[in-house]
Write a protein that holds these residues in place. Structure first.
Motif, PDB file in Angstrom:
ATOM      1  N   LYS A   1       0.829  -1.208   0.000  1.00  0.00           N
ATOM      2  CA  LYS A   1       0.000   0.000   0.000  1.00  0.00           C
ATOM      3  C   LYS A   1       0.861   1.254   0.000  1.00  0.00           C
ATOM      4  O   LYS A   1       0.571   2.229  -0.705  1.00  0.00           O
ATOM      5  N   GLN A   2       1.926   1.249   0.792  1.00  0.00           N
ATOM      6  CA  GLN A   2       2.827   2.399   0.839  1.00  0.00           C
ATOM      7  C   GLN A   2       3.459   2.651  -0.521  1.00  0.00           C
ATOM      8  O   GLN A   2       3.577   3.810  -0.960  1.00  0.00           O
ATOM      9  N   LEU A   3       3.876   1.598  -1.204  1.00  0.00           N
ATOM     10  CA  LEU A   3       4.481   1.769  -2.525  1.00  0.00           C
ATOM     11  C   LEU A   3       3.461   2.299  -3.525  1.00  0.00           C
ATOM     12  O   LEU A   3       3.768   3.188  -4.330  1.00  0.00           O
ATOM     13  N   GLN A   4       2.248   1.773  -3.489  1.00  0.00           N
ATOM     14  CA  GLN A   4       1.210   2.250  -4.406  1.00  0.00           C
ATOM     15  C   GLN A   4       0.906   3.730  -4.178  1.00  0.00           C
ATOM     16  O   GLN A   4       0.654   4.478  -5.134  1.00  0.00           O
ATOM     17  N   GLU A   5       0.944   4.169  -2.939  1.00  0.00           N
ATOM     18  CA  GLU A   5       0.734   5.590  -2.637  1.00  0.00           C
ATOM     19  C   GLU A   5       1.875   6.432  -3.199  1.00  0.00           C
ATOM     20  O   GLU A   5       1.654   7.552  -3.695  1.00  0.00           O
ATOM     21  N   ARG A   6       3.090   5.912  -3.160  1.00  0.00           N
ATOM     22  CA  ARG A   6       4.234   6.618  -3.734  1.00  0.00           C
ATOM     23  C   ARG A   6       4.101   6.725  -5.255  1.00  0.00           C
ATOM     24  O   ARG A   6       4.535   7.712  -5.849  1.00  0.00           O
ATOM     25  N   LEU A   7       3.534   5.703  -5.869  1.00  0.00           N
ATOM     26  CA  LEU A   7       3.332   5.743  -7.320  1.00  0.00           C
ATOM     27  C   LEU A   7       2.399   6.890  -7.691  1.00  0.00           C
ATOM     28  O   LEU A   7       2.638   7.614  -8.667  1.00  0.00           O
ATOM     29  N   ILE A   8       1.363   7.040  -6.930  1.00  0.00           N
ATOM     30  CA  ILE A   8       0.409   8.124  -7.199  1.00  0.00           C
ATOM     31  C   ILE A   8       1.091   9.481  -7.017  1.00  0.00           C
ATOM     32  O   ILE A   8       0.958  10.376  -7.852  1.00  0.00           O
ATOM     33  N   THR A   9       1.863   9.611  -5.919  1.00  0.00           N
ATOM     34  CA  THR A   9       2.544  10.873  -5.637  1.00  0.00           C
ATOM     35  C   THR A   9       3.528  11.231  -6.748  1.00  0.00           C
ATOM     36  O   THR A   9       3.654  12.405  -7.134  1.00  0.00           O
ATOM     37  N   ASN A  10       4.212  10.210  -7.293  1.00  0.00           N
ATOM     38  CA  ASN A  10       5.222  10.444  -8.328  1.00  0.00           C
ATOM     39  C   ASN A  10       4.677  10.304  -9.752  1.00  0.00           C
ATOM     40  O   ASN A  10       5.447  10.324 -10.709  1.00  0.00           O
ATOM     41  N   GLU A  11       3.363  10.128  -9.847  1.00  0.00           N
ATOM     42  CA  GLU A  11       2.671  10.088 -11.143  1.00  0.00           C
ATOM     43  C   GLU A  11       3.168   8.965 -12.060  1.00  0.00           C
ATOM     44  O   GLU A  11       3.414   9.152 -13.246  1.00  0.00           O
ATOM     45  N   TYR A  12       3.299   7.765 -11.480  1.00  0.00           N
ATOM     46  CA  TYR A  12       3.611   6.583 -12.272  1.00  0.00           C
ATOM     47  C   TYR A  12       2.325   5.801 -12.516  1.00  0.00           C
ATOM     48  O   TYR A  12       1.532   5.584 -11.592  1.00  0.00           O
ATOM     49  N   ASP A  13       2.140   5.359 -13.747  1.00  0.00           N
ATOM     50  CA  ASP A  13       0.985   4.507 -14.054  1.00  0.00           C
ATOM     51  C   ASP A  13       1.238   3.067 -13.614  1.00  0.00           C
ATOM     52  O   ASP A  13       0.298   2.331 -13.299  1.00  0.00           O
ATOM     53  N   ALA A  14       2.503   2.673 -13.634  1.00  0.00           N
ATOM     54  CA  ALA A  14       2.882   1.318 -13.223  1.00  0.00           C
ATOM     55  C   ALA A  14       4.336   1.352 -12.770  1.00  0.00           C
ATOM     56  O   ALA A  14       5.092   2.282 -13.105  1.00  0.00           O
ATOM     57  N   TYR A  15       4.713   0.336 -12.002  1.00  0.00           N
ATOM     58  CA  TYR A  15       6.084   0.267 -11.498  1.00  0.00           C
ATOM     59  C   TYR A  15       6.544  -1.182 -11.541  1.00  0.00           C
ATOM     60  O   TYR A  15       5.791  -2.101 -11.195  1.00  0.00           O
ATOM     61  N   ILE A  16       7.800  -1.387 -11.961  1.00  0.00           N
ATOM     62  CA  ILE A  16       8.322  -2.739 -12.151  1.00  0.00           C
ATOM     63  C   ILE A  16       9.502  -2.978 -11.222  1.00  0.00           C
ATOM     64  O   ILE A  16      10.406  -2.141 -11.111  1.00  0.00           O
ATOM     65  N   ILE A  17       9.487  -4.136 -10.572  1.00  0.00           N
ATOM     66  CA  ILE A  17      10.563  -4.539  -9.664  1.00  0.00           C
ATOM     67  C   ILE A  17      11.130  -5.863 -10.166  1.00  0.00           C
ATOM     68  O   ILE A  17      10.377  -6.801 -10.443  1.00  0.00           O
ATOM     69  N   THR A  18      12.464  -5.937 -10.269  1.00  0.00           N
ATOM     70  CA  THR A  18      13.092  -7.142 -10.823  1.00  0.00           C
ATOM     71  C   THR A  18      14.041  -7.848  -9.858  1.00  0.00           C
ATOM     72  O   THR A  18      14.356  -9.014 -10.057  1.00  0.00           O
TER      73      THR A  18
END
Length: 267
Positions: free
Chosen positions: A11-28
């Motif tokens: 949830k914290q990461l998803q909130e950061r995505l919204i704050t930084n205006e990312y539509d999606a984020y990828i972790i490898t």
């Protein structure tokens, strides 16, 4: 507690995505994926990654070989699998990945991304970022408790070293304590073989004065300075402890020539 912890992290990461205006984020990176899912897996040459979107269930992209393994979930996520070599057009990992992100305009990807993954992605805007690194620097109450547990086991191992070490012992002997620690973790059901590593060691003088040195197998402990070490990672949470110590004889023993094999120790 673990399910709630993982839910909070996501949830914290998803909130950061919204704050930084990312539509999606990828972790490898495997340890970052473990941080959000508790999945332990060594990808080797097979890419294994997670796509996170605000307000949606995360998606795991995994090799077909590992699909059944990642179904053992703690939190909810979707699974998309790909065929390994030889794979037909549209069924390999980069085709599947590009299909998953094609509807997003701005895609972030953690900066420790594998080079091959980064160069084969086809996003409208692809941004290297460090959202995961920033989040992992701040420890939760759950994480602090796990780190304290690792530190406690580390302290206990150091005590075992001092209770068993003696003048004339081989540098190989303290390594056997690692097996004792691992056995105790297994008995108490606190052992994940992929995210756990334990090492106890003692370096004798003069090797102990050289950083990152390794003594000869036939070396034995003398007066010192000897350096005792315990490096533990227990179920993903690490602690370490180092102590310098010396062996010494009493004045009476020196006068009488009565020097026992086990000499008095000081930490």
């Amino acid at each position: 507690m673990l399910k709630q912890e993982l839910t909070n992290r996501m949830k914290q990461l998803q909130e950061r995505l919204i704050t930084n205006e990312y539509d999606a984020y990828i972790i490898t990176a495997e340890e970052d994926i473990w941080y959000y899912t508790n999945i332990t897996y060594k990808p080797e040459e097979r890419p294994f990654l997670i796509i996170i979107v605000p307000d949606q269930t995360p998606t795991l992209l995994v090799p077909k070989l590992e699909e059944s393994h990642v179904h053992k979930s703690i939190i909810d996520y979707d699974i998309v699998s790909y065929w390994e070599f030889p794979s037909s057009d549209g069924s390999n990992w980069y085709d599947k990945l590009n299909q998953l992100i094609q509807g997003y305009s701005r895609v972030g990807i953690e900066s420790n991304v594998r080079t091959d993954v980064y160069h084969l992605m086809q996003a409208k805007e692809l941004v290297l970022a460090q959202l995961v690194e920033a989040q992992r620097k701040v420890k939760s109450v759950y994480e602090l408790e796990k780190i304290r547990m690792s530190a406690k086991v580390c302290d206990e191992a150091m005590e075992d070293i001092f209770n068993t070490i003696y003048r004339g012992a081989s540098v190989l002997e303290p390594f056997t304590l690692s097996k004792k620690v691992q056995t105790n973790l297994i008995k108490t059901k606190q052992f994940d073989p992929i995210t756990t590593s334990v090492l106890t060691a003692v370096w004798n003088a003069p090797t102990s004065a050289m950083p990152h040195s390794i003594p000869e197998l036939g070396d034995r402990f003398g007066d010192g300075p000897n350096v005792a070490m315990a490096y533990f990672r227990i179920n993903g949470y690490s602690a370490e402890c180092e102590r310098t110590f010396f062996f010494f004889w009493t004045t009476y023993q020196r006068r009488c020539g009565n020097v026992p094999t086990y000499a008095k120790r000081t930490k």
